[in-house]
Design a protein around this motif. Structure first.
Motif, PDB file in Angstrom:
ATOM      1  N   LEU A 361       7.243   1.350   1.452  1.00 33.70           N
ATOM      2  CA  LEU A 361       7.890   1.517   2.815  1.00 33.70           C
ATOM      3  C   LEU A 361       7.876   2.878   3.250  1.00 33.70           C
ATOM      4  CD1 LEU A 361      10.316  -1.493   2.592  1.00 33.70           C
ATOM      5  CD2 LEU A 361       8.107  -1.562   4.109  1.00 33.70           C
ATOM      6  N   SER A 362       8.259   3.809   2.304  1.00 31.33           N
ATOM      7  CA  SER A 362       8.629   5.047   2.806  1.00 31.33           C
ATOM      8  C   SER A 362       7.507   5.939   3.271  1.00 31.33           C
ATOM      9  CB  SER A 362       9.473   5.924   1.592  1.00 31.33           C
ATOM     10  OG  SER A 362       9.467   7.054   1.841  1.00 31.33           O
ATOM     11  N   ALA A 363       7.855   6.629   4.515  1.00 31.45           N
ATOM     12  CA  ALA A 363       6.697   7.517   4.896  1.00 31.45           C
ATOM     13  C   ALA A 363       6.422   8.600   3.757  1.00 31.45           C
ATOM     14  CB  ALA A 363       7.189   7.960   6.132  1.00 31.45           C
ATOM     15  N   SER A 364       7.392   8.988   3.007  1.00 31.79           N
ATOM     16  CA  SER A 364       7.123  10.117   1.953  1.00 31.79           C
ATOM     17  C   SER A 364       6.770   9.481   0.886  1.00 31.79           C
ATOM     18  CB  SER A 364       8.296  11.103   2.053  1.00 31.79           C
ATOM     19  OG  SER A 364       9.486  10.325   1.233  1.00 31.79           O
ATOM     20  N   GLY A 365       6.496   8.245   0.697  1.00 34.89           N
ATOM     21  CA  GLY A 365       6.012   7.477  -0.594  1.00 34.89           C
ATOM     22  C   GLY A 365       4.396   7.526  -0.807  1.00 34.89           C
ATOM     23  N   PRO A 366       3.963   7.146  -1.743  1.00 33.45           N
ATOM     24  CA  PRO A 366       2.569   7.300  -2.469  1.00 33.45           C
ATOM     25  C   PRO A 366       1.838   6.883  -1.330  1.00 33.45           C
ATOM     26  CG  PRO A 366       3.649   5.565  -3.683  1.00 33.45           C
ATOM     27  CD  PRO A 366       4.824   6.216  -2.791  1.00 33.45           C
ATOM     28  N   THR A 367       1.906   5.834  -0.281  1.00 29.12           N
ATOM     29  CA  THR A 367       1.057   5.419   0.608  1.00 29.12           C
ATOM     30  C   THR A 367       1.247   5.822   1.913  1.00 29.12           C
ATOM     31  OG1 THR A 367       2.466   3.466   0.720  1.00 29.12           O
ATOM     32  CG2 THR A 367       0.601   3.249  -0.837  1.00 29.12           C
ATOM     33  N   GLY A 368       2.121   6.898   2.126  1.00 26.21           N
ATOM     34  CA  GLY A 368       2.480   7.495   3.333  1.00 26.21           C
ATOM     35  C   GLY A 368       3.049   6.455   4.377  1.00 26.21           C
ATOM     36  N   GLY A 369       3.730   5.364   3.731  1.00 28.79           N
ATOM     37  CA  GLY A 369       4.378   4.366   4.749  1.00 28.79           C
ATOM     38  C   GLY A 369       3.817   3.246   5.025  1.00 28.79           C
ATOM     39  N   HIS A 370       2.355   3.275   4.612  1.00 27.52           N
ATOM     40  CA  HIS A 370       1.735   1.906   4.844  1.00 27.52           C
ATOM     41  C   HIS A 370       1.871   1.146   3.686  1.00 27.52           C
ATOM     42  CE1 HIS A 370      -0.041   3.860   8.441  1.00 27.52           C
ATOM     43  NE2 HIS A 370      -0.358   5.161   7.530  1.00 27.52           N
ATOM     44  N   ILE A 371       1.975  -0.182   3.923  1.00 27.77           N
ATOM     45  CA  ILE A 371       2.340  -1.142   2.901  1.00 27.77           C
ATOM     46  C   ILE A 371       0.875  -1.632   2.383  1.00 27.77           C
ATOM     47  CG2 ILE A 371       3.234  -3.288   2.060  1.00 27.77           C
ATOM     48  CD1 ILE A 371       5.013  -3.321   4.455  1.00 27.77           C
ATOM     49  N   LYS A 372       0.788  -1.009   1.040  1.00 30.80           N
ATOM     50  CA  LYS A 372      -0.559  -1.180   0.564  1.00 30.80           C
ATOM     51  C   LYS A 372      -0.318  -2.017  -0.713  1.00 30.80           C
ATOM     52  CE  LYS A 372      -3.359   2.365   2.987  1.00 30.80           C
ATOM     53  NZ  LYS A 372      -3.748   3.673   2.522  1.00 30.80           N
ATOM     54  N   ARG A 373      -0.954  -2.822  -1.289  1.00 32.59           N
ATOM     55  CA  ARG A 373      -0.511  -3.467  -2.500  1.00 32.59           C
ATOM     56  C   ARG A 373      -1.143  -2.685  -3.669  1.00 32.59           C
ATOM     57  NH1 ARG A 373      -2.886  -9.345  -3.282  1.00 32.59           N
ATOM     58  NH2 ARG A 373      -5.163  -8.851  -3.770  1.00 32.59           N
ATOM     59  N   PRO A 374      -0.604  -2.575  -4.971  1.00 35.34           N
ATOM     60  CA  PRO A 374      -1.102  -1.630  -5.896  1.00 35.34           C
ATOM     61  C   PRO A 374      -2.492  -1.988  -6.448  1.00 35.34           C
ATOM     62  CG  PRO A 374       1.234  -2.167  -6.375  1.00 35.34           C
ATOM     63  CD  PRO A 374       0.582  -3.094  -5.311  1.00 35.34           C
ATOM     64  N   SER A 375      -2.743  -3.332  -6.663  1.00 37.65           N
ATOM     65  CA  SER A 375      -4.250  -3.570  -7.132  1.00 37.65           C
ATOM     66  C   SER A 375      -5.299  -3.170  -6.430  1.00 37.65           C
ATOM     67  CB  SER A 375      -4.068  -5.217  -7.388  1.00 37.65           C
ATOM     68  OG  SER A 375      -4.074  -5.717  -6.020  1.00 37.65           O
ATOM     69  N   ASP A 376      -5.388  -3.107  -5.156  1.00 40.31           N
ATOM     70  CA  ASP A 376      -6.632  -3.148  -4.326  1.00 40.31           C
ATOM     71  C   ASP A 376      -6.435  -2.302  -3.218  1.00 40.31           C
ATOM     72  OD1 ASP A 376      -5.609  -5.120  -2.965  1.00 40.31           O
ATOM     73  OD2 ASP A 376      -7.025  -6.703  -3.424  1.00 40.31           O
ATOM     74  N   GLY A 377      -5.101  -1.874  -2.976  1.00 35.08           N
ATOM     75  CA  GLY A 377      -4.727  -1.040  -1.439  1.00 35.08           C
ATOM     76  C   GLY A 377      -4.864  -1.961  -0.554  1.00 35.08           C
ATOM     77  N   LYS A 378      -4.914  -3.348  -0.588  1.00 31.90           N
ATOM     78  CA  LYS A 378      -5.038  -4.083   0.737  1.00 31.90           C
ATOM     79  C   LYS A 378      -3.420  -4.450   1.255  1.00 31.90           C
ATOM     80  CE  LYS A 378      -8.736  -7.488  -0.213  1.00 31.90           C
ATOM     81  NZ  LYS A 378      -9.062  -8.813  -0.830  1.00 31.90           N
ATOM     82  N   GLU A 379      -3.758  -4.709   2.539  1.00 33.52           N
ATOM     83  CA  GLU A 379      -2.494  -4.755   3.192  1.00 33.52           C
ATOM     84  C   GLU A 379      -1.964  -6.173   3.027  1.00 33.52           C
ATOM     85  OE1 GLU A 379      -1.224  -3.156   7.414  1.00 33.52           O
ATOM     86  OE2 GLU A 379      -1.969  -5.204   7.657  1.00 33.52           O
ATOM     87  N   PRO A 380      -0.817  -6.304   2.363  1.00 31.80           N
ATOM     88  CA  PRO A 380      -0.492  -7.623   2.176  1.00 31.80           C
ATOM     89  C   PRO A 380       0.031  -8.730   3.196  1.00 31.80           C
ATOM     90  CG  PRO A 380       1.451  -6.507   1.634  1.00 31.80           C
ATOM     91  CD  PRO A 380       0.028  -5.544   1.906  1.00 31.80           C
ATOM     92  N   LYS A 381      -0.345  -9.941   3.565  1.00 29.31           N
ATOM     93  CA  LYS A 381       0.260 -10.854   4.443  1.00 29.31           C
ATOM     94  C   LYS A 381       1.491 -11.571   4.187  1.00 29.31           C
ATOM     95  CE  LYS A 381      -2.754  -9.388   7.942  1.00 29.31           C
ATOM     96  NZ  LYS A 381      -2.554  -8.258   7.632  1.00 29.31           N
TER      97      LYS A 381
END
Lengths: 652, 186
Positions: A361-381
């Motif tokens: 969730l964090s903007a300084s996190g590994p995904t830049g604050g976009h929720i992407k699931r670890p397996s395939d980087g897809k946005e979870p619904k």
């Protein structure tokens, strides 16, 4: 000796099952007892005045109060006795409440037992001698161990109060768990926005010395005069020269190491600064992954560093800090979710912890604050949150509630909806525990306004189906089994004692519970004190706590330190061991058994003798039962006194 | 009860319809169970009212609309009175009854027949004609002996007239029914 006995009614607490008047009357037969009475509440002001008046009128030289536990009111009565002009150690207490009236119903038997306990106390008092506490000076510096939000608050409050503060942090930056959080409940304000300024204050405060990437090695001394050896772990970077420019991080060829700050859901370089707001903003090298250390060649960072700060030959360094008090604020760690294999953590990359989700969730996190699931980087619904993972579970030896998971899960459902408006959150819960200001309203808002679907029940298993995770559980309110096709599963992992907490507790000589959380002196009335004088607690090291509670405890511990340091000299408890130098054979057994290192070897006319360091001795008595000569005796707990007590009991 | 797949079987449209028609927000329910605690008909229900609320939250349209409970509810409003979140639970039960009727569902057909007979009587006479209602209900359901024991008590008191006594302007009442039919069909 002229002894006075006061038998307390404690309202009906004692009088209900003990004939206090009869006890008082019978004690007049005991040797040296010249006055005895029963009293309604001995601890009340009229009760204390009665004792003082009797001491003066009857010329008493010693007092026995038969009432509650000495843990409760011994200090009260000692002060009263002192006010009447006696030495405050010419006082004994018989516990006829916890040991008699509360545990037995038979009035006659209770009355007899109370009389026995008073008899014992009188025999002990007859062998008491006045004790004079000695005074020693206080080093008005304080060490805070742990730079999470509790430790930061304690450090700032102490420093603002004019004390010199030494803050020791295990990681390369302060901030602790709070620095990893995206937003905070129940206000949903940005965690680093409220913590950041405090971290900067720590860095800039003239009274605070910060030892980051350091651990406490050993602790000696006693309240007012501790000597703490701090191990400054090798960072392989000269922090005097490092400017935190990040050139080394950019060029480091070893880029795929699990990033501990990002809870291992993102990669990081071997030379690293955990996050942009790090305090101190200095790089350090992880020698376990760095090519220079692993393969013996690389040296890229040394080449690119504009200030030449890289030092591959750096070694750990021990510094000694002299302080008068220590605050432990070492925080917590997370339950290892792999211990519950049915939830699939470790097997399926899209089963993560709540703290990992914070990093997503964090903007300084590994995904830049976009929720992407670890397996395939897809946005979870569809996101399933499972609460009480490693909390409230006796089978996992984690029977306690971790306290803050209900709230952060509710917060995460709200943030999820904000990030992905067409998402749907599901929360499996056992109970919703939200006892705080605006807390319950917050969890309700997650359900009512943000449409989080709460399901009262446990999850039995998580298994893959295509690119989704099937979550099978129960809805006990509907009385049925349910399943959800989830894209991401977030486990609210419970809080555990921080790694290494028991070892630190042993260095601090404080108690810890079976889970490794530090023990406070009293669960209600001394929440930040420990049973070791001069050592205080703040935050989750004592048990799981949320941010407001941790901050509150940080300030509370600081207040305790400031109060301790408000005196220039401290008094030591004179009820300590003393060596009879004529009897001591210098065998050194007492030195070996003393848990406080309070006995030292001295030379006396060419012979080895033991000597007690008055200010360090805590009066535990282990040495007295170890000494083969009976040469070491604990004041007011001498062998003769104990024998007299046993005799009194056996001959009654 | 079968396993409920909460991603696939959750009928969000159903939840919205219930909320729209009742004017209540079902997510306000935190499942304290006060409604079931006070409900005098739980002994006859197949699903307690608090569980009906839970199933509505879960979007379980079929289970809810096929339940007997929604027909057995007497609209006494104990649930509504006691709900700590001020949800008009009885109103939701009423809405569910209407929805079931529209779906052609009536888990307790006698109750539906009674309501129909009652309303037919009001439509025809402007007020209820008890004897006519009775005959209508009994012929449709075949329940000849229902409440027969009450006959000897109320007949001598003149509470059960043999002929209808219409109100003045019964055609106005009938017009209400017509308008309802027209508007609910449009």
């Amino acid at each position: 000796m002229r002894i006075g006995v006061f038998v307390c009614h404690c309202g009906s607490n004692i009088e209900g099952t003990v004939d206090t008047a009869a006890v008082a009357k019978a004690t007049l037969e005991f040797p040296e007892v010249v006055y005895a009475t029963d009293t309604m509440y001995a601890c009340s002001e009229p009760g204390q005045d009665g004792i003082i008046q009797a001491i003066k009128e009857k010329n008493l030289t010693g007092v026995v109060v038969a009432s509650c536990t000495p843990r409760m009111h011994e200090p009260t009565f000692r002060k009263a006795v002192e006010r009447a002009g006696l030495n405050r150690f010419m006082f004994e207490m018989a516990n006829i409440r916890e040991h008699v009236s509360w545990i037995g119903k038979n009035r006659e038997a209770n009355t007899n037992k109370s009389l026995d306990l008073v008899r014992i106390a009188v025999e002990k008092l007859r062998r008491d001698a006045p004790l004079i506490p000695s005074k020693f000076s206080v080093n008005k510096r304080v060490m805070i161990i742990g730079g999470g939000v509790a430790g930061i608050q304690a450090a700032l409050d102490c420093a603002d109060g004019g004390l010199q503060v030494v803050l020791v942090e295990r990681e390369s930056t302060i901030g602790g768990k709070m620095a990893k959080l995206d937003k905070t409940f129940p206000t949903v304000d940005c965690s680093s926005c409220i913590l950041g300024p405090k971290m900067v204050d720590v860095a800039q405060h003239p009274n605070i010395t910060l030892h980051a990437y350091s651990e406490v090695d050993s602790i000696g001394g006693y309240v007012g005069n501790f000597q703490v050896k701090v191990k400054k772990k090798a960072t392989y970077v000269d922090w005097e020269l490092c400017t935190g420019c990040g050139a080394c991080i950019e060029k480091c060829p070893s880029k795929k190491n699990p990033d501990a700050f990002n809870e291992k859901i993102g990669p990081c370089t071997s030379i690293n600064i955990p996050f942009p707001q790090a305090i101190p903003k200095k790089a350090y090298i992880d020698a376990t992954t760095c090519r220079q250390f692993v393969k013996g060649k690389c040296g890229v960072c040394a080449k690119v560093c504009p200030t030449g700060a890289i030092r591959y030959d750096m070694t750990d360094e021990i510094v000694t800090e002299d302080v008068g008090a220590i605050v432990a604020a070492t925080g917590y760690d997370l339950f290892d979710i792999k211990k519950i294999p049915e939830y699939g953590s470790g097997t399926y990359p899209d089963v993560i912890t709540g703290l990992q989700y914070e990093r997503l969730l964090s903007a300084s996190g590994p995904t830049g604050g976009h929720i992407k699931r670890p397996s395939d980087g897809k946005e979870p619904k569809n996101i399933v949150f499972i609460q009480c993972v490693g909390s409230r579970d006796k089978s996992l030896d984690r029977p306690y509630c971790s306290g803050f998971c209900c709230m952060y899960t509710a917060k995460q459902t709200i943030l999820t909806k904000d990030h992905i408006p067409d998402s749907q959150s599901y929360v499996f819960y056992m109970d919703i525990r939200s006892p705080g200001k605006m807390y319950d309203e917050f969890t309700r808002r997650a359900m009512e306004e943000y449409g989080a679907r709460y399901i009262r029940g446990r999850v039995a298993m998580v298994y893959p189906k295509g690119d989704k995770l099937m979550v099978r559980g129960a809805d006990t309110l509907a009385g049925t089994q349910v399943e959800i096709e989830a894209d991401l599963v977030v486990l609210a992992a419970g809080a555990e004692a921080a790694k290494g907490a028991p070892q630190l507790a042993e260095k601090l000589r404080i108690s810890y519970d079976k889970y490794g959380f530090f023990m406070e002196s009293h669960p209600k009335l001394k929440p930040v004190e420990t049973n070791t004088a001069g050592v205080y607690l703040a935050g989750s090291c004592q048990g799981p706590k949320d941010i407001p509670q941790s901050v509150g405890q940080g300030s509370a511990a600081a207040a305790k330190v400031l109060a301790l340091f408000s005196k220039d000299m401290l008094e030591s408890d004179p009820q300590i061991s003393r060596v009879d130098i004529k009897r001591c054979v210098g065998c050194g057994k007492c030195i070996m058994t003393c848990p406080f290192k309070a006995i030292k070897e001295v030379e006396f006319r060419g012979q080895k003798k033991a000597e007690v360091i008055e200010t360090v001795c805590q009066g535990c008595g282990i040495c007295t039962s170890t000494c083969p000569q009976g040469a070491i005796q604990l004041s007011h707990f001498t062998d003769n006194q104990i024998l007299a007590e046993v005799n009194a009991l056996c001959q009654s | 009860m079968n396993i409920i797949n909460l991603t696939r079987d959750h009928d969000e449209d159903f939840v919205h319809r219930v909320e729209e028609e009742s004017g209540q927000k079902v997510s306000l329910c935190y499942q304290c169970g006060n409604c079931t605690a006070g409900c005098p008909y739980t002994f006859a229900y197949d699903i307690p009212v608090s569980q009906i609320m839970r199933l509505v939250q879960m979007g379980q349209k079929k289970t809810v609309l096929s339940s007997k409970s929604i027909w057995l509810c007497a609209t006494c409003e104990s649930c509504t009175t006691r709900c700590p979140n001020n949800i008009d639970v009885a109103c939701i039960m009423d809405v569910l009854r209407h929805m079931a009727r529209r779906e052609g569902l009536a888990a307790v057909p006698q109750v539906k027949t009674f309501w129909d007979s009652f309303l037919d009587s009001v439509r025809a006479h402007g007020r209820v004609f008890e004897m006519g209602l009775l005959i209508n209900y009994v012929t449709k359901t075949g329940r000849f002996w229902t409440d027969m024991d009450l006959g000897p008590k109320i007949l001598p008191k003149g509470k059960l007239a043999l002929k209808p006594h219409d109100i003045q302007g019964k055609e106005h009442v009938a017009r209400i029914f017509e308008r309802f039919d027209r508007e609910s069909n449009s």
